[in-house]
Design an enzyme around this catalytic site. Structure first.
Site, mmCIF file in Angstrom:
data_model
loop_
_atom_site.group_PDB
_atom_site.id
_atom_site.type_symbol
_atom_site.label_atom_id
_atom_site.label_comp_id
_atom_site.label_asym_id
_atom_site.label_seq_id
_atom_site.Cartn_x
_atom_site.Cartn_y
_atom_site.Cartn_z
ATOM 1 N N GLU A 40 32.990 45.490 32.186
ATOM 2 C CA GLU A 40 33.413 45.510 33.583
ATOM 3 C C GLU A 40 32.190 45.787 34.456
ATOM 4 O OE1 GLU A 40 36.681 48.142 36.174
ATOM 5 O OE2 GLU A 40 35.707 49.026 34.430
ATOM 6 N N LYS A 106 41.982 42.645 37.547
ATOM 7 C CA LYS A 106 42.456 43.924 37.023
ATOM 8 C C LYS A 106 43.745 44.352 37.725
ATOM 9 C CE LYS A 106 40.567 48.617 36.363
ATOM 10 N NZ LYS A 106 39.393 49.450 36.720
ATOM 11 N N CYS A 142 39.365 48.115 31.552
ATOM 12 C CA CYS A 142 39.166 49.550 31.715
ATOM 13 C C CYS A 142 40.477 50.340 31.845
ATOM 14 C CB CYS A 142 38.231 49.792 32.898
ATOM 15 S SG CYS A 142 37.401 51.413 32.854
#
Length: 267
Positions: A40, A106, A142
């Site tokens: 990321e 995300k 993440c």
């Protein structure tokens, strides 16, 4: 299928970072990988003003990633930032290479531990999978790792692997949480989980940014039975791993948690 996880530390300059990705991708190709996965925020590290560096998927930075994929023959997955409404950005994974062109925004934003990603980042909403050499692969980023339903959605879509690029926030207990969560998500969905974090900036000789999540390292490949097969330490490094889809079939036969689910009806 052999994949490479490139644990590195990116800085605030997208141009410098693309050079690092290029070097690492060629190293992955030399190691026989079919895909290379970067963390990321590969475009620019957190702690950088994101709106000024964000570019669309047809912009120059993404174009350079595609050129890397073309030059190496690899599928490349890398974290970048794309423009979003109201001056925000999307935290985007670009996946590109032979037969692959996709992006994932995300879904779950890191509004935790005193950090508010949602101040500058707009959430995504779509579950995304890609196909590489006949294997379906799910994309996550993440903080998504704290939400098992996303990884089960990958499995329901036919995925045997989930990729998890990250820039994990440091702090007391955070390494232990990272290791526990990645193993748990592999077990939840009985699939391979390949988690690649930014290296710890201190181990890279880079200055740390005060609350910004800039990585702790400890990238790992987790088997569908939840066991750690390979892992790295804090410092930059590359992990090459061979993922066997037949093992997913075997584990799902032995522990059919996906088939045994009982979903309650909506009230």
């Amino acid at each position: 299928m052999r994949i490479a996880l490139s644990q590195l530390t990116t800085g605030p300059d997208p141009g410098s970072n693309i050079g690092l990705l290029r070097e690492q991708a060629h190293r992955a190709a030399d190691g026989g990988a079919r895909a290379v996965v970067f963390p990321e925020a590969s475009m620019a590290c957190f702690g950088t003003p994101l709106a000024p560096v964000a570019e669309p998927l047809d912009g120059p930075w993404a174009g350079e990633v595609r050129r890397i994929a073309e030059d190496t023959g690899l599928v490349v997955v890398a974290g970048m930032f794309t423009p979003a409404p109201d001056g925000k950005v999307a935290n985007t994974l670009l996946a590109t290479g032979p037969g692959v062109e996709a992006s994932y925004d995300k879904i779950h934003l890191y509004d935790a531990f005193g950090y508010a990603e949602s101040d500058t980042v707009a959430p995504g909403s779509e579950v995304v999978t890609i196909d590489v050499d006949g294997l379906r692969i799910g994309l996550a980023t993440c903080y998504d790792v704290r939400f098992p339903e996303l990884f089960r959605a990958h499995a329901d879509a036919g995925a045997v692997v989930s990729l998890l690029p990250a820039s994990w926030g440091a702090g007391p207990g955070k390494r232990e949480q990272w290791e526990l969560l990645t193993r748990a998500r592999a077990l939840d969905a009985t699939l391979w989980l390949a988690a690649v974090d930014q290296a710890d900036p201190a181990a890279s000789g880079a200055p740390a940014t005060s609350k910004a999540p800039t990585g702790i390292g400890h990238s790992a490949v987790i088997g569908p039975d939840g066991t750690v097969r390979q892992s790295l330490g804090r410092e930059p490094g590359m992990l090459l791993a061979d993922l066997d889809p037949d093992e997913v079939t075997s584990v799902r036969r032995a522990v059919p948690v996906l088939a045994n689910r009982r979903l309650s009806a909506a009230s």
